[in-house]
Structures are given as C-alpha cells and as structure tokens.
Scaffold this active site. Structure first.
Site, PDB file in Angstrom:
ATOM      1  N   HIS A 157       0.819  -1.226   0.000  1.00  0.00           N
ATOM      2  CA  HIS A 157       0.000   0.000   0.000  1.00  0.00           C
ATOM      3  C   HIS A 157       0.853   1.276   0.000  1.00  0.00           C
ATOM      4  O   HIS A 157       0.331   2.365  -0.248  1.00  0.00           O
ATOM      5  CB  HIS A 157      -0.922   0.046   1.226  1.00  0.00           C
ATOM      6  CG  HIS A 157      -1.958  -1.035   1.246  1.00  0.00           C
ATOM      7  ND1 HIS A 157      -2.879  -1.192   0.236  1.00  0.00           N
ATOM      8  CD2 HIS A 157      -2.210  -2.037   2.131  1.00  0.00           C
ATOM      9  CE1 HIS A 157      -3.663  -2.232   0.515  1.00  0.00           C
ATOM     10  NE2 HIS A 157      -3.276  -2.768   1.651  1.00  0.00           N
ATOM     11  N   ASP A 174      -3.100 -10.722  -2.222  1.00  0.00           N
ATOM     12  CA  ASP A 174      -3.585 -10.180  -0.949  1.00  0.00           C
ATOM     13  C   ASP A 174      -5.050  -9.756  -1.147  1.00  0.00           C
ATOM     14  O   ASP A 174      -5.440  -9.368  -2.254  1.00  0.00           O
ATOM     15  CB  ASP A 174      -2.722  -8.967  -0.572  1.00  0.00           C
ATOM     16  CG  ASP A 174      -3.007  -8.447   0.823  1.00  0.00           C
ATOM     17  OD1 ASP A 174      -2.275  -8.820   1.749  1.00  0.00           O
ATOM     18  OD2 ASP A 174      -3.979  -7.670   0.978  1.00  0.00           O
ATOM     19  N   HIS A 226      -6.480  -7.188  -0.295  1.00  0.00           N
ATOM     20  CA  HIS A 226      -6.585  -5.756  -0.611  1.00  0.00           C
ATOM     21  C   HIS A 226      -5.767  -5.430  -1.859  1.00  0.00           C
ATOM     22  O   HIS A 226      -4.709  -6.009  -2.083  1.00  0.00           O
ATOM     23  CB  HIS A 226      -6.038  -4.923   0.556  1.00  0.00           C
ATOM     24  CG  HIS A 226      -6.669  -5.239   1.878  1.00  0.00           C
ATOM     25  ND1 HIS A 226      -6.159  -6.181   2.744  1.00  0.00           N
ATOM     26  CD2 HIS A 226      -7.787  -4.743   2.469  1.00  0.00           C
ATOM     27  CE1 HIS A 226      -6.929  -6.250   3.822  1.00  0.00           C
ATOM     28  NE2 HIS A 226      -7.931  -5.394   3.679  1.00  0.00           N
ATOM     29  N   ASP A 254      -4.828 -12.658   3.761  1.00  0.00           N
ATOM     30  CA  ASP A 254      -6.031 -12.108   4.387  1.00  0.00           C
ATOM     31  C   ASP A 254      -7.311 -12.386   3.592  1.00  0.00           C
ATOM     32  O   ASP A 254      -8.393 -11.981   3.996  1.00  0.00           O
ATOM     33  CB  ASP A 254      -5.874 -10.604   4.701  1.00  0.00           C
ATOM     34  CG  ASP A 254      -5.196  -9.830   3.589  1.00  0.00           C
ATOM     35  OD1 ASP A 254      -5.004 -10.389   2.497  1.00  0.00           O
ATOM     36  OD2 ASP A 254      -4.865  -8.646   3.819  1.00  0.00           O
TER      37      ASP A 254
HETATM   38 ZN   LIG Z   1      -4.257  -7.076   2.814  1.00  0.00          ZN
END
Ligand SMILES: [Zn+2]
Length: 342
Positions: free
Chosen positions: A122, A159, A161, A248
């Site tokens: 991120h 992931d 996200h 996740d």
């Molecule tokens: Zn994540």
C-alpha cells in the site's frame, strides 16, 4: 533450492494491539518448524536496504519524514498505519529482505520467500498507508532493474486488498505487469482496484485488476486465475516473476469477507510453478494466525516438491463458480482485448 529470507529482528517493528503484529511471522515460522519444513529450508538473513535503494521508489521528503517521526518516538502515521521507534530501521530491513530474496532467485534458488514485516504494497512514493511504510516489492524491482539489468517483471498479488502503492508506482510502466486479485474495492480498503484502472500512457494494459465479490471462494479464484494467468504470462514473457503473497483472503481472516481455504495457496503456487521455474515471494498481509500458519505450510510444501500436481487442490467435482465471477471474467476479457488474448 528454496530459501527463506527472514530475521527475528522484524519483531522490533512493534505494533501493540494491532492486527499487523510480530506474532504473524512467529506463527508462520512455528508452523514450518512443526511441519518439519524449517530444517529443509535455507534461512538467509536480510541486509538493510540503503537510502539509494529506497530513493529509486520513494521521495526524499517522505523518507526524511519517516526517519524523524520514528526518531521522535513514533505513533500513528495515519488512522491505521503505526510506526514504533525502531520501525524505520526495520522497514529498511524488510525492503532489503525483498532485494535479498530476488538476488537469491537470480543467482541460485528456484524460489526464495521474503518473510518480512512491515508489509509494503500500500505504500506509495510519498506516503505510508495500510500498515505499510516502504514498498518492499517496488524497491526490489527497481534494484533488479538497475543492478542486474533485468527488464520485464511479472507480479501476481493475491492479498485481499488491492496493492494501490505498487500499482501507482508502475502505472505508466509497460515493463512491469501487475496483476492483482482482491476483494471488490467497493467493499474494502483502499477503495481502488477496479477493472478499468488498467494502466496509463505506455503502461496502458499492464495493470490488470481482478476484483472478487465478498464471499468468493477458492473455486471462484481457480476459475478466473486459470483463464487469465497462463495465457497472459506466455504473451508477456517476463524476465523475472514475483508472487506477492497476502493471506487475508482466508476464510478465518478478520479483515476481509473472502472465503478462501488453505488449499488456495498451494494451488496458486503450483499453477505459477507450471508457468515459471523460478520465482520470488514477498509477504504482504494476513491476520488470522491459524489461517496463516496452515496456508504457508501447504504453499511452501508445494514449492519444495515439484512432483506435486495443482489438480490435487481442486475442489472435487465441478467448480462451483458464482455468476458474478463469470461476469467479472468477461469484463476483464473485454477491457484487455487490445493487449492480451485469453
Ligand atoms: Zn491485505
């Protein structure tokens, strides 16, 4: 040969009462130990990345800010990203871990896995975000480009996200193909990662997002990745492959609404093994300790045993695939038809 790039020093990035905590790496290492894999793996310590390595990705202003923030005691950098007094130093070590794992693959290993924290995908050029301080993967790519003259890089980020930082850093770059499969951004942080975000300028067509609706299972992931990965990789012809691994999306994970089970991780590793004999793995998220331990154990087992077949992890019988997943595939196929055929 398979190497883990890891150091107990990563625990010095202290984040109390935070989902991204030192226990995450402990759980993975314990699970590899109990599963009898740790003795068979080569564990290599990382060296910290230097400023020059970081500045190929991040701005000098951001790096100075991060350093002085941690020197003054640290705290929350934004609503969810934490830095402790030693986090600057440990973030350099995590970036160095990604570099080390990449060099091991270039020089001698079939696979190397940077088991590090803080995660990175991120973090953008000029800001920390989503528990990430330095974009470890981007630092490794720029290093491999500059120091070893490699040109074309492939990334699969699974992931839960969207790796907005990695995507943004390479958004205009046609030599870095970033494929991200993640939970539908309308329903999860960071609210980006739609199909139409497909790259810009020369990089148009080289940012391929696969948003999955909440409740998607291993069978949905298998359906869509099977259709896309092999054809895209054979058309792109990368010099170097990264698997950006986040756990996740696991059904036990508290931070997503995806329902992947342990078998997704060995399955995707074996699919990638079919595509490339050499690959670097970089750890991103994953917050269910139980889910992380088992998933990592199974995934690494596959990487160590080339005779294992991906079919072994497919759910028995016909794949149960949601209509939304089929529609998503069609949309991706249409959007990317000028660039790739699949
Ligand atoms: Zn994540």
């Amino acid at each position: 040969m398979i190497s883990l790039v890891h150091s107990p020093k990563y625990a010095k990035h202290q984040t109390e009462n935070h989902p991204e905590n030192p226990g995450r790496l402990e759980v993975i290492m314990n699970s590899l130990q109990k599963g009898g894999l740790l003795d068979k793996l080569d564990v290599t310590p990382p060296k910290p990345a230097n400023e020059e390595d970081i500045l190929r990705v991040h701005t000098i202003e951001y790096l100075k800010h991060l350093k002085s923030f941690t020197e003054q005691g640290g705290g929350y950098l934004d609503f969810d990203t934490y830095a402790s007094p030693q986090s600057y130093e440990i973030a350099l070590l995590a970036a160095g871990g990604a570099i080390k794992a990449s060099e091991l693959v270039l020089e001698q290993c079939d696979f190397a896995y940077s088991l590090a924290r803080p995660p990175g995908h991120h973090a953008t050029k000029d800001r920390p975000m989503g528990f990430c301080l330095i974009n470890n993967l981007a630092v490794a790519i720029k290093y491999m480009k500059e120091k070893h003259g490699l040109q074309k890089f492939f990334i699969l980020d699974f992931d839960a996200h969207y790796g907005n930082g990695t995507s943004e850093i390479f958004y205009h770059d046609p030599q870095v193909l970033y494929i991200s499969i993640h939970q539908d951004p309308r329903t999860i942080f960071p609210g980006k990662g739609f199909i139409e975000e497909s790259g810009a300028g020369d990089g148009k067509g080289f940012n391929l997002n696969i948003p999955m609706s909440p409740g998607s299972k291993t069978s949905d992931y298998i359906y869509i990745l099977k259709k896309i990965l092999e054809p895209v990789c054979s058309q792109f012809q990368a010099d170097f492959y990264f698997l950006d691994v986040g756990f996740d999306g696991h059904r036990e994970d508290p931070l997503s609404s995806l329902l992947l089970d342990d078998d997704f991780y060995p399955w995707v590793a074996s699919l990638m093994q079919k595509i490339t004999p050499k690959m670097t793995l970089i750890l991103e998220g994953g917050y269910s300790h139980e889910g992380m331990g088992q998933s990592n154990l199974k995934m690494i087992k596959v990487l160590m045993d080339k005779s294992i077949n991906e079919k072994k992890w497919q759910p028995p019988g016909e794949l149960q695939v949601k209509d939304e997943t089929k529609m998503t595939f069609k949309q991706i196929q249409d959007t990317f038809s000028p660039f790739f055929t699949f």
